[in-house]
Enzyme design. Structure first.
Site, PDB file in Angstrom:
ATOM      1  N   SER A  82      47.139  87.514  25.275  1.00  0.00           N
ATOM      2  CA  SER A  82      47.441  86.136  24.896  1.00  0.00           C
ATOM      3  C   SER A  82      46.248  85.520  24.145  1.00  0.00           C
ATOM      4  O   SER A  82      45.852  86.025  23.102  1.00  0.00           O
ATOM      5  CB  SER A  82      47.830  85.337  26.138  1.00  0.00           C
ATOM      6  OG  SER A  82      48.507  84.159  25.806  1.00  0.00           O
ATOM      7  N   ASP A 207      59.561  88.199  26.093  1.00  0.00           N
ATOM      8  CA  ASP A 207      58.440  87.264  25.970  1.00  0.00           C
ATOM      9  C   ASP A 207      58.884  86.035  25.176  1.00  0.00           C
ATOM     10  O   ASP A 207      59.293  86.146  24.024  1.00  0.00           O
ATOM     11  CB  ASP A 207      57.268  87.957  25.271  1.00  0.00           C
ATOM     12  CG  ASP A 207      55.959  87.193  25.391  1.00  0.00           C
ATOM     13  OD1 ASP A 207      55.992  85.960  25.553  1.00  0.00           O
ATOM     14  OD2 ASP A 207      54.900  87.838  25.319  1.00  0.00           O
ATOM     15  N   HIS A 235      55.735  87.609  29.256  1.00  0.00           N
ATOM     16  CA  HIS A 235      54.398  87.405  28.707  1.00  0.00           C
ATOM     17  C   HIS A 235      53.292  87.977  29.602  1.00  0.00           C
ATOM     18  O   HIS A 235      52.153  88.085  29.162  1.00  0.00           O
ATOM     19  CB  HIS A 235      54.155  85.911  28.480  1.00  0.00           C
ATOM     20  CG  HIS A 235      52.991  85.611  27.598  1.00  0.00           C
ATOM     21  ND1 HIS A 235      52.941  85.980  26.273  1.00  0.00           N
ATOM     22  CD2 HIS A 235      51.815  84.975  27.856  1.00  0.00           C
ATOM     23  CE1 HIS A 235      51.798  85.578  25.734  1.00  0.00           C
ATOM     24  NE2 HIS A 235      51.097  84.972  26.686  1.00  0.00           N
TER      25      HIS A 235
END
Length: 253
Positions: A82, A207, A235
């Site tokens: 991320s 995601d 995610h």
């Protein structure tokens, strides 16, 4: 020199792991211990997160410099998740002589959607930025919920993320704000296009933050990028699909 919290477990080829926005390295301690059966796993708290000191300004350059000074080996495989993936791409761009291979986990070189690029809608990030001004805790919970949205066991995963988040005090509001600004404004697509390092991308097909179309867009930029899609993952696949993710990483490395 900025004090950066570092944990090293296992033996073998060094694998550096960078966590995501608002989190800390403890979020994937269980998963890191699995990887440590094969690698020397080096987990760092991003500046201003967990037990690491803040850098000012909280920019990709300053973050990367602080982390590189703290990493206890000269050459390493770099895995970023991320926001950590954005940081990892920037580190590989600026210091390719230290990075042997780059793994982008649920990351996007251009996080925000554009006419020619898949990503998160700008208004989604803007809403988080606005909510941060009045309610930090609610902002963090909403962001965690977005990471598990639509998954069959999302409630259990959300609870795991909450417990991990609460293990350390949250970052300062200015750090959280700057992290969202990095996600909103960074564009590392030219690095991906021109990069000669081995790069692999791991995405979950559920995601909600990194659209699956990102994989095709990245491979159009650079056909040499490796790709692994985790079926049913969102995610945070290190929580929802740890074995599948470990198998993907072992295969890539």
């Amino acid at each position: 020199m900025t004090k950066i919290h570092v944990e090293v477990i296992g033996q073998g080829q060094p694998l550096v792991m960078l966590h995501g926005w608002a989190m800390h390295s403890g979020v994937w301690r269980g998963f890191a211990e699995k990887l440590a059966q094969h690698w020397q796993v080096i987990c760092l708290d991003l500046p201003g997160h967990g037990h690491s000191e803040v850098v000012t300004p909280f920019s990709l350059e300053n973050i990367g410099d602080a982390l590189l000074q703290a990493i206890p080996v000269q050459h390493f495989i770099l895995l970023g998740w991320s926001l950590g993936a954005t940081v990892a791409m920037s580190m590989a761009e600026r210091h390719p002589e230290r990075v042997q291979k780059l793994i982008v986990l649920a990351g996007n070189p251009h996080f925000v959607q554009a006419d020619d690029w898949p990503g998160v809608k700008s208004e989604v990030l803007d809403a988080f930025i606005e909510l941060l001004k009045t309610d930090v805790q609610q902002t963090l919970i909403r962001f965690l919920a977005l990471q598990v949205n639509g998954l069959s066991h999302g409630k259990a995963l959300l609870q795991s993320l909450k417990l991990a988040l609460q293990a350390c005090p949250p970052p300062q509001i200015a750090t959280l704000q700057a992290g969202l600004d990095i996600l909103k404004n960074s564009d590392l697509r030219q690095f991906i296009q021109e990069n000669h390092l081995p790069v692999s991308l791991i995405l979950g097909d559920k995601d909600t933050l990194i659209p699956l179309a990102t994989s095709q867009a990245l491979q159009r930029l650079n056909p040499n990028i490796g790709l692994h899609v985790l079926e049913g993952a969102g995610h945070a696949p290190f929580l929802s699909h740890p074995q599948q993710l470990q198998d993907a990483i072992n295969t890539m490395l």
